[in-house]
Design a protein around this motif. Structure first.
Motif, PDB file in Angstrom:
ATOM      1  N   SER A 163       0.836  -1.210   0.000  1.00  0.00           N
ATOM      2  CA  SER A 163       0.000   0.000   0.000  1.00  0.00           C
ATOM      3  C   SER A 163       0.870   1.259   0.000  1.00  0.00           C
ATOM      4  CB  SER A 163      -0.920   0.003   1.223  1.00  0.00           C
ATOM      5  OG  SER A 163      -0.165   0.086   2.428  1.00  0.00           O
ATOM      6  N   ARG A 164       2.138   1.114   0.387  1.00  0.00           N
ATOM      7  CA  ARG A 164       3.054   2.260   0.400  1.00  0.00           C
ATOM      8  C   ARG A 164       3.851   2.369  -0.887  1.00  0.00           C
ATOM      9  NH1 ARG A 164       4.191  -0.457   5.228  1.00  0.00           N
ATOM     10  NH2 ARG A 164       6.261  -1.038   4.449  1.00  0.00           N
ATOM     11  N   ALA A 165       3.697   1.411  -1.796  1.00  0.00           N
ATOM     12  CA  ALA A 165       4.514   1.380  -3.012  1.00  0.00           C
ATOM     13  C   ALA A 165       3.878   2.210  -4.120  1.00  0.00           C
ATOM     14  CB  ALA A 165       4.684  -0.063  -3.479  1.00  0.00           C
ATOM     15  N   ARG A 166       4.719   2.785  -4.952  1.00  0.00           N
ATOM     16  CA  ARG A 166       4.226   3.542  -6.100  1.00  0.00           C
ATOM     17  C   ARG A 166       3.587   2.571  -7.089  1.00  0.00           C
ATOM     18  NH1 ARG A 166       9.636   2.714  -6.902  1.00  0.00           N
ATOM     19  NH2 ARG A 166      10.275   2.017  -9.003  1.00  0.00           N
ATOM     20  N   PRO A 167       2.616   3.032  -7.880  1.00  0.00           N
ATOM     21  CA  PRO A 167       1.919   2.137  -8.817  1.00  0.00           C
ATOM     22  C   PRO A 167       2.855   1.471  -9.822  1.00  0.00           C
ATOM     23  CG  PRO A 167       0.704   4.174  -8.542  1.00  0.00           C
ATOM     24  CD  PRO A 167       2.007   4.368  -7.847  1.00  0.00           C
ATOM     25  N   GLY A 168       3.932   2.153 -10.197  1.00  0.00           N
ATOM     26  CA  GLY A 168       4.813   1.617 -11.232  1.00  0.00           C
ATOM     27  C   GLY A 168       5.893   0.696 -10.739  1.00  0.00           C
ATOM     28  N   LEU A 169       5.875   0.290  -9.467  1.00  0.00           N
ATOM     29  CA  LEU A 169       6.905  -0.620  -8.952  1.00  0.00           C
ATOM     30  C   LEU A 169       6.912  -1.901  -9.778  1.00  0.00           C
ATOM     31  CD1 LEU A 169       8.969  -1.061  -6.599  1.00  0.00           C
ATOM     32  CD2 LEU A 169       7.138  -2.311  -5.432  1.00  0.00           C
ATOM     33  N   ARG A 170       8.097  -2.254 -10.277  1.00  0.00           N
ATOM     34  CA  ARG A 170       8.173  -3.413 -11.171  1.00  0.00           C
ATOM     35  C   ARG A 170       8.902  -4.579 -10.515  1.00  0.00           C
ATOM     36  NH1 ARG A 170      12.858  -3.142 -15.774  1.00  0.00           N
ATOM     37  NH2 ARG A 170      14.647  -2.770 -14.396  1.00  0.00           N
TER      38      ARG A 170
ATOM     39  N   VAL B 264      20.415  -6.599  -9.929  1.00  0.00           N
ATOM     40  CA  VAL B 264      20.890  -6.291  -8.581  1.00  0.00           C
ATOM     41  C   VAL B 264      20.260  -5.038  -7.998  1.00  0.00           C
ATOM     42  CG1 VAL B 264      23.088  -7.471  -8.874  1.00  0.00           C
ATOM     43  CG2 VAL B 264      22.885  -5.066  -9.544  1.00  0.00           C
ATOM     44  N   ASP B 265      19.602  -4.217  -8.841  1.00  0.00           N
ATOM     45  CA  ASP B 265      18.884  -3.066  -8.290  1.00  0.00           C
ATOM     46  C   ASP B 265      17.765  -3.503  -7.349  1.00  0.00           C
ATOM     47  OD1 ASP B 265      20.444  -1.166  -9.456  1.00  0.00           O
ATOM     48  OD2 ASP B 265      19.123  -0.803 -11.161  1.00  0.00           O
ATOM     49  N   PHE B 266      17.409  -4.752  -7.418  1.00  0.00           N
ATOM     50  CA  PHE B 266      16.431  -5.325  -6.482  1.00  0.00           C
ATOM     51  C   PHE B 266      16.856  -5.034  -5.041  1.00  0.00           C
ATOM     52  CE2 PHE B 266      14.738  -8.645  -3.800  1.00  0.00           C
ATOM     53  CZ  PHE B 266      13.506  -8.975  -4.331  1.00  0.00           C
ATOM     54  N   TYR B 267      18.163  -5.126  -4.775  1.00  0.00           N
ATOM     55  CA  TYR B 267      18.675  -4.947  -3.416  1.00  0.00           C
ATOM     56  C   TYR B 267      19.015  -3.497  -3.088  1.00  0.00           C
ATOM     57  CZ  TYR B 267      19.357  -9.985  -4.026  1.00  0.00           C
ATOM     58  OH  TYR B 267      19.172 -11.316  -4.295  1.00  0.00           O
ATOM     59  N   ARG B 268      19.016  -2.615  -4.088  1.00  0.00           N
ATOM     60  CA  ARG B 268      19.499  -1.251  -3.889  1.00  0.00           C
ATOM     61  C   ARG B 268      18.375  -0.233  -3.756  1.00  0.00           C
ATOM     62  NH1 ARG B 268      23.874  -1.729  -8.818  1.00  0.00           N
ATOM     63  NH2 ARG B 268      25.376  -3.103  -7.770  1.00  0.00           N
TER      64      ARG B 268
ATOM     65  N   HIS C 286      10.576  -4.411  -2.946  1.00  0.00           N
ATOM     66  CA  HIS C 286      10.864  -5.394  -3.997  1.00  0.00           C
ATOM     67  C   HIS C 286      10.647  -6.813  -3.484  1.00  0.00           C
ATOM     68  CE1 HIS C 286      13.510  -2.376  -6.382  1.00  0.00           C
ATOM     69  NE2 HIS C 286      12.294  -2.441  -6.872  1.00  0.00           N
ATOM     70  N   TYR C 287      11.047  -7.070  -2.237  1.00  0.00           N
ATOM     71  CA  TYR C 287      10.798  -8.382  -1.656  1.00  0.00           C
ATOM     72  C   TYR C 287       9.302  -8.669  -1.593  1.00  0.00           C
ATOM     73  CZ  TYR C 287      15.461  -9.869  -0.160  1.00  0.00           C
ATOM     74  OH  TYR C 287      16.760 -10.315  -0.140  1.00  0.00           O
ATOM     75  N   GLU C 288       8.518  -7.698  -1.156  1.00  0.00           N
ATOM     76  CA  GLU C 288       7.074  -7.901  -1.033  1.00  0.00           C
ATOM     77  C   GLU C 288       6.432  -8.165  -2.386  1.00  0.00           C
ATOM     78  OE1 GLU C 288       5.325  -8.417   1.530  1.00  0.00           O
ATOM     79  OE2 GLU C 288       6.837  -7.918   3.036  1.00  0.00           O
ATOM     80  N   LEU C 289       6.826  -7.379  -3.404  1.00  0.00           N
ATOM     81  CA  LEU C 289       6.233  -7.578  -4.726  1.00  0.00           C
ATOM     82  C   LEU C 289       6.648  -8.935  -5.295  1.00  0.00           C
ATOM     83  CD1 LEU C 289       4.477  -6.427  -6.958  1.00  0.00           C
ATOM     84  CD2 LEU C 289       6.529  -5.363  -7.944  1.00  0.00           C
ATOM     85  N   ALA C 290       7.911  -9.306  -5.134  1.00  0.00           N
ATOM     86  CA  ALA C 290       8.367 -10.607  -5.604  1.00  0.00           C
ATOM     87  C   ALA C 290       7.641 -11.738  -4.888  1.00  0.00           C
ATOM     88  CB  ALA C 290       9.875 -10.738  -5.404  1.00  0.00           C
ATOM     89  N   ALA C 291       7.472 -11.579  -3.557  1.00  0.00           N
ATOM     90  CA  ALA C 291       6.787 -12.610  -2.774  1.00  0.00           C
ATOM     91  C   ALA C 291       5.348 -12.782  -3.220  1.00  0.00           C
ATOM     92  CB  ALA C 291       6.837 -12.253  -1.290  1.00  0.00           C
ATOM     93  N   VAL C 292       4.641 -11.674  -3.410  1.00  0.00           N
ATOM     94  CA  VAL C 292       3.224 -11.790  -3.767  1.00  0.00           C
ATOM     95  C   VAL C 292       3.057 -12.252  -5.207  1.00  0.00           C
ATOM     96  CG1 VAL C 292       2.801  -9.422  -4.570  1.00  0.00           C
ATOM     97  CG2 VAL C 292       0.979 -10.688  -3.414  1.00  0.00           C
ATOM     98  N   ALA C 293       3.998 -11.906  -6.092  1.00  0.00           N
ATOM     99  CA  ALA C 293       3.929 -12.397  -7.477  1.00  0.00           C
ATOM    100  C   ALA C 293       4.078 -13.912  -7.514  1.00  0.00           C
ATOM    101  CB  ALA C 293       5.003 -11.729  -8.328  1.00  0.00           C
ATOM    102  N   CYS C 294       5.073 -14.429  -6.770  1.00  0.00           N
ATOM    103  CA  CYS C 294       5.272 -15.878  -6.739  1.00  0.00           C
ATOM    104  C   CYS C 294       4.132 -16.576  -6.001  1.00  0.00           C
ATOM    105  CB  CYS C 294       6.618 -16.208  -6.098  1.00  0.00           C
ATOM    106  SG  CYS C 294       8.044 -15.767  -7.140  1.00  0.00           S
TER     107      CYS C 294
END
Length: 414
Positions: A328-335, A340-344, A350-358
């Motif tokens: 709910s705090r993420a911008r709409p365009g979060l991909r 490695v930008d995943f960690y930066r 990014h972890y939350e979006l990856a977790a919910v996608a999987c």
């Protein structure tokens, strides 16, 4: 991996095969003593030093502590104390394939230090039943004269460490305590052993869940849980104080591409947290269990699979609610970040979006689709976001942009 700020302990997991105990000697390559020494070498001292190397190997294999310590210069008080500790540590471990062999003496032109003679010595050992291959570490032995004999004054060298990359293990830097529970071998120190029982119990539970989730994993591993991280952090480009845990490969020898085992370090703020610890153990054990088979996968898929398995103990409604609150705090365009930008950049999101996608894919199409994605990337590595999206679409019917959008809606409407 999650951001936590404190350096004090390490937990390392090693993927393995069948476990057993005891120390065996590896066959020593023939002709070592017959090697031609570099010009200017004191031949008699070199012969005495090679005899020391042979006696040290025999003492380690036979468990003769007195004979081992007799090879050490007793005037080097600190070194003698650490050698005694190191011998005692190895005696507690299921070490096999142990050998000390002469390395390439031409390398000595690149190193310097105190002492009458320096020789390259390769230490090889394997944790029986836990490492798939023996691990070799190039060392530099420094010898002093003792009458007609030689004694060892040091086994490390700054230039050699920099050239080869010294990768310490707990038994190199502290006194270890060993615990075993079935296929899990736990290595602790005097500080962390106080909560070893609860850590081992959580590791056993994590192992059972991950083994059921990840196809083909043996479920055997070694766990390191020690207080001092400073040396262990040399094993990875990431700092443990910045993360909750880091899984990484241990190579057969420096510069090799052959992996002996996969391990991970855990930040103590997580290892000592009874609430966070089980989730982190499950997450990192997935990385260990996959053992590099997902190396070609985009980062969001690697981390998303680990987090999906870790959270699978929770009801689906709870998993969706957790993701919804965070996203709910993420911008709409979060991909779904493939590199490695995943960690930066906002790694928590990014972890939350990856977790919910999987999780969305596993819930709507079955967890097998995650392994199909992993295998698809292994067969067809993708070097751009467009290529990643094309592979995901071919396997799941959704491109990465559509997958991210649908997964967020799935979470937010849960």
């Amino acid at each position: 991996m999650r951001g936590i700020a404190r350096v004090a302990a390490a937990l390392v997991l090693v993927a393995t095969g069948a476990a057993c105990t005891g120390v065996d000697v590896a066959s020593t390559p023939p002709g070592t003593e017959a090697s031609t020494p570099p010009a200017g070498t004191d031949v008699s001292l070199r012969e005495a030093a090679l005899d020391v190397v042979e006696r040290r190997e025999q003492a380690l294999v036979s468990g003769d502590r007195d004979a081992f310590l007799a090879t050490v210069d007793e005037d080097e008080l600190t070194f003698a104390a650490t050698q005694a500790r190191w011998f005692d540590n190895l005696a507690r471990l299921p070490v096999t394939d142990l050998s000390l062999t002469l390395g390439d003496e031409d390398d000595m032109s690149r190193v310097h230090g105190e002492g009458a003679l320096q020789l390259p010595v390769e230490l090889t050992m394997r944790l029986d039943g836990f490492d798939r291959h023996p691990v070799t570490q190039p060392l530099v032995y420094t010898f002093n004269r003792d009458g007609d004999d030689a004694v060892l004054a040091d086994d490390r060298n700054v230039q050699n460490d920099a050239a080869h990359g010294w990768l310490p293990a707990p038994w190199d830097i502290t006194r270890i305590e060993v615990r075993r529970q079935g296929p899990v071998l736990g290595i602790f120190d005097e500080e962390t052993v106080a909560y070893a029982d609860s850590v081992m119990a959580d590791l056993a539970e994590a192992r059972a869940l991950v083994r059921a989730a990840v196809p083909g994993w043996s479920g055997r591993f070694v766990a390191y849980d020690i207080e001092d991280l400073q040396a262990l952090e040399q094993m990875t480009h990431m700092r443990t104080w910045q993360t909750g845990g880091v899984a990484f490969p241990v190579l057969e020898r420096p510069g090799s591409r052959r992996v002996a085992s996969y391990r991970f370090m855990v930040n103590p703020d997580v290892a000592e947290s009874y609430w966070q610890r089980p989730f982190l153990f499950r997450h990192e054990l997935v990385h260990v269990a996959l053992g590099g088979s997902d190396a070609a996968s985009p980062v969001w898929l690697r981390e998303g699979i680990a987090e999906q398995v870790s959270r699978s103990v929770l009801p689906t409604s709870d998993r969706r609610r957790i993701a919804a609150i965070a996203l709910s705090r993420a911008r709409p365009g979060l991909r779904l970040e493939p590199g490695v930008d995943f960690y930066r950049r906002v790694p928590a999101l990014h972890y939350e979006l990856a977790a919910v996608a999987c999780d969305f894919l596993a819930t709507t199409q079955g967890r097998e689709v995650l392994w199909e994605l992993r295998d698809a990337f292994a067969a067809e590595p993708a070097s751009s976001a467009a290529q990643v999206s094309a592979v995901v679409r071919r396997v799941t019917g959704l491109g990465t942009g559509e997958l991210a959008a649908r997964a967020r809606i799935w979470a937010l409407t849960g």
